[in-house]
Design an enzyme around this catalytic site. Structure first.
Site, mmCIF file in Angstrom:
data_model
loop_
_atom_site.group_PDB
_atom_site.id
_atom_site.type_symbol
_atom_site.label_atom_id
_atom_site.label_comp_id
_atom_site.label_asym_id
_atom_site.label_seq_id
_atom_site.Cartn_x
_atom_site.Cartn_y
_atom_site.Cartn_z
ATOM 1 N N ASP A 7 41.072 -10.946 38.208
ATOM 2 C CA ASP A 7 41.456 -10.256 39.431
ATOM 3 C C ASP A 7 42.809 -9.327 39.170
ATOM 4 O O ASP A 7 43.220 -9.294 38.315
ATOM 5 C CB ASP A 7 41.595 -11.286 40.694
ATOM 6 C CG ASP A 7 42.599 -12.316 40.262
ATOM 7 O OD1 ASP A 7 43.319 -12.313 39.208
ATOM 8 O OD2 ASP A 7 42.502 -13.324 41.077
ATOM 9 N N HIS A 23 34.108 -12.729 33.273
ATOM 10 C CA HIS A 23 34.591 -12.285 34.496
ATOM 11 C C HIS A 23 35.743 -11.575 34.782
ATOM 12 O O HIS A 23 36.938 -12.279 34.922
ATOM 13 C CB HIS A 23 34.351 -13.794 35.425
ATOM 14 C CG HIS A 23 34.758 -13.541 36.904
ATOM 15 N ND1 HIS A 23 33.598 -13.628 37.702
ATOM 16 C CD2 HIS A 23 36.161 -13.539 37.575
ATOM 17 C CE1 HIS A 23 34.241 -13.459 39.098
ATOM 18 N NE2 HIS A 23 35.621 -13.329 38.803
ATOM 19 N N ASP A 75 27.117 -17.903 29.608
ATOM 20 C CA ASP A 75 27.774 -16.578 29.756
ATOM 21 C C ASP A 75 27.196 -15.766 30.878
ATOM 22 O O ASP A 75 26.545 -14.600 30.414
ATOM 23 C CB ASP A 75 27.614 -15.893 28.354
ATOM 24 C CG ASP A 75 28.185 -14.655 28.075
ATOM 25 O OD1 ASP A 75 29.231 -14.374 29.004
ATOM 26 O OD2 ASP A 75 28.066 -13.741 27.327
ATOM 27 N N GLU A 118 35.918 -16.717 33.000
ATOM 28 C CA GLU A 118 37.122 -15.850 33.403
ATOM 29 C C GLU A 118 38.381 -16.145 32.393
ATOM 30 O O GLU A 118 38.557 -17.213 32.296
ATOM 31 C CB GLU A 118 37.538 -16.235 34.835
ATOM 32 C CG GLU A 118 38.644 -14.986 35.407
ATOM 33 C CD GLU A 118 38.967 -15.517 36.926
ATOM 34 O OE1 GLU A 118 39.720 -14.620 37.496
ATOM 35 O OE2 GLU A 118 38.598 -16.362 37.476
#
Length: 631
Positions: A81, A423, A475, A484
């Site tokens: 993020d 991710h 995955d 992530e």
């Protein structure tokens, strides 16, 4: 008790090398280190430098702090993020700095010290901005809820970039304490290269520690939006952690007195833990203070420091599975398994800490006394790399690189089989350099998040969350618990891979060709090695410059000297005279005679045609090396 735990350091090193040869592992830890450092470049926020090697990234977050009238441009995005969470970022910088302090020689051998210092400085420059007043620390930019609502590149961010601060009315001893530790550790890492910057970091470290200790509280009470993502178990460990690093950086006994006086009420000698992480620093404190004791610097505090070491031993024995049943959990494949969510970051931190403790024990000629057995230092280091489970040998480091039941490298971009649906927003969307149009908040989910194809960009060096308790891994981009990558996961690997490279490899790693070459300003092309020799001596020397950098107006060079036996007979007891040496030297042992050096204990003989080498760092012209005597 410490004095009774004696081993021969050379014997330990020899056994470690024999173990490596017996296992036959062929992982390139130098390459793994190089890729790990690339991950930090992929996570950069702010105006990217011309030397940026990760080309699919662009400038971002250039107005961070603008609303609050403070410059908070820079720092690192936390994971997949775009929130800049202060606590895991500070922990990661502490780990990077500790790695540079302990394993700088290996990093220099790999021509990576410049990149390591750059990674540290990208964080500490941001912390200097965030510590805008003695009792103010800006602890976060962005919030997880609004950020996670969107799937967009950092360069396209439309989410709020609200900044959150700590002050005397809104304390956060855990976050401020960790940032103080990061600044103190970084001051040590920079001291040989930039003393003025080191001094500046130490000023901030002292102020932050005073602020953290004087105004106590949990940072999530002051920054509630962080609670869902980084809730800490307390702040006492961070206060001890900061004080311990400040003692190491300053040798000011008041900081040592602090950790001794608060040993009981802050849990330093009470908590016996099996985890070392961004949240729990007790094991790190206990091992750092064990070094103080083993170095003979305990003085009046020896009794309490022995209690700290007892808890350090508990951690090491629990990880090593020799703690009378009170061991750290493991998967069937041999991986330390402490948390369901992003477990590999905890395994990485534990492996790094075990490697460091192994070296401390070895330097003190001590062994680890566990309830089930005595453990030699080389065994502890081997555990950081390997762990026997169900009759098969798996690795903590090597498990992450592919020696596991799935034959999957959990470091992105390393090996032939690694996660391709990571991710990570920036990695999963086409680069701004190829897709110039803006990718909107919701559009990113529709066009990129849910697509079955592999990510268009490889976030090299990112350590993903990893497998579950049964070594299973899916995955899938939506499986953020496993796919992530995080700063706090990759950071401990910098030191771990440097240490393993120093043992199991004898050749420097090359920079990742997919991401470009090293910064030419930090690593200019070295001239070809040139031989020179003493007439009549049975050896010749090949002298090369393998690295250089500039501090102020002074250019420093890393010199490598290879010694080759050109005769047809073995050479023993070789002694060298080194003149005009003004810097540090590694790979030779000084003798009682001025400017005379000998080969280390583990190099007894140089066989015909064989080579060995040593390195030194200094400004100005190279030193003059000649043969003093030999047999």
């Amino acid at each position: 008790m410490v004095n009774s735990r004696r081993v021969l350091t050379a014997f330990v090193l020899a056994l470690t090398i024999v173990n490596a040869a017996a296992f036959g592992y062929n992982f390139d830890y130098g390459e793994a280190l190089d890729k790990s450092l690339l991950f930090f470049e992929a996570q950069r926020s702010g105006k990217l430098p011309a030397t940026q090697r990760v080309k699919w990234r662009g400038d971002s977050g250039l107005t961070d702090g603008y609303q609050q009238k403070v410059n908070l441009v820079g720092g690192y995005y936390d994971a997949g993020d775009h929130v800049k969470f202060g606590l895991p970022m500070a922990y990661s910088v502490t780990m990077l700095s500790w790695s540079a302090i302990e394993y700088g020689r290996s990093m220099m051998d790999l021509n990576q010290m410049g990149h390591v210092l750059n990674a540290i400085k990208w964080g500490t420059d941001y912390f200097i901005k965030a510590h805008s007043e003695p009792n103010v620390l800006w602890g976060q930019v962005g919030d997880g809820d609004s950020d996670h609502y969107c799937w967009e590149r950092a360069e396209d961010m439309t989410t709020p970039r609200t900044a959150y601060k700590l002050d005397t009315e809104h304390p956060g001893s855990d976050l401020a304490g960790e940032t103080a530790a990061a600044m103190a550790a970084a001051s040590l890492a920079f001291r040989p290269y930039n003393s003025s910057y080191s001094d500046l970091l130490l000023v901030h470290a002292k102020q932050l520690f005073w602020f953290a200790d004087r105004f106590r509280g949990l940072f999530t009470d002051s920054i509630p939006c962080a609670k869902e993502f980084y809730t800490t178990s307390g702040y006492s460990d961070e206060l001890l952690w900061a004080a311990t690093w400040l003692y190491r950086a300053t040798k000011d006994e008041s900081y040592l007195k602090y950790v001794v006086d608060n040993a009981v009420n802050m849990g330093g000698t009470g908590w016996a833990v099996k985890e070392f992480s961004w949240d729990n620093k007790y094991a790190g404190v206990q091992i750092l203070l064990s070094k103080v004791l083993m170095d003979g610097d305990g003085g009046a505090y020896t009794a309490t420091l022995k209690q700290y070491q007892a808890k350090a031993d508990y951690f090491a024995c629990a990880c090593h599975q020799k703690n009378n049943g009170y061991n750290a959990p493991m998967t069937p494949g041999g991986l330390l398994y402490l948390h369901e969510w992003n477990n590999l970051q905890y395994a990485a931190s534990a492996a790094f800490l075990l490697a460091v403790y192994s070296d401390y024990l070895s330097a003190a000629k001590s062994v680890l006394t566990c309830p089930d057995a005595n453990v030699q230092p080389h065994e502890l280091l081997t555990f950081a790399q390997s762990q026997a489970s169900n009759g098969q040998v798996f690795m903590q480091a090597d498990y992450m690189l592919g020696k596991n039941p799935k034959s999957m490298s959990y470091m992105v971009g390393y090996g032939q089989n690694y996660p391709i649906h990571v991710h990570h927003r920036g990695a999963s969307i086409a680069s701004i350099s190829t897709l110039h149009s803006v990718v909107g908040c919701v559009q990113g989910f529709d066009a990129w998040y849910h697509r079955p194809e592999a990510n268009p960009n490889i976030v090299h060096g990112g350590l993903v969350g990893g497998p579950d308790k049964n070594d299973n891994f899916d995955d899938d981009r939506s499986n953020y618990e496993q796919t992530e990558p995080t700063l706090s996961g990759t950071a401990p690997l910098i030191g771990l891979f440097s240490r393993l490279h120093s043992i199991y490899s004898h050749s420097p790693a090359r920079p990742s060709p997919k991401e470009g070459q090293n910064n030419p300003n930090l690593h200019p092309k070295a001239p070809a090695a040139k031989p020179y020799e003493n007439h009549g001596a049975p050896v010749e020397f090949f002298h090369s410059i393998t690295n250089s950098w500039t501090v102020g107006r002074i250019a420093y060079y890393r010199h490598k000297v290879t010694i080759k036996n050109k005769s047809e007979k073995p050479i023993t007891d070789l002694k060298l005279a080194i003149e005009n040496l003004s810097g540090s030297l590694w790979g030779l042992s000084p003798t009682q005679n001025k400017n005379i050096y000998e080969l280390p204990q583990w190099v007894k003989v140089i066989k015909p045609g064989s080579e060995c080498s040593f390195v030194y760092v200094q400004g100005g012209p190279q030193a003059k090396v000649s043969v003093q005597s030999y047999h």
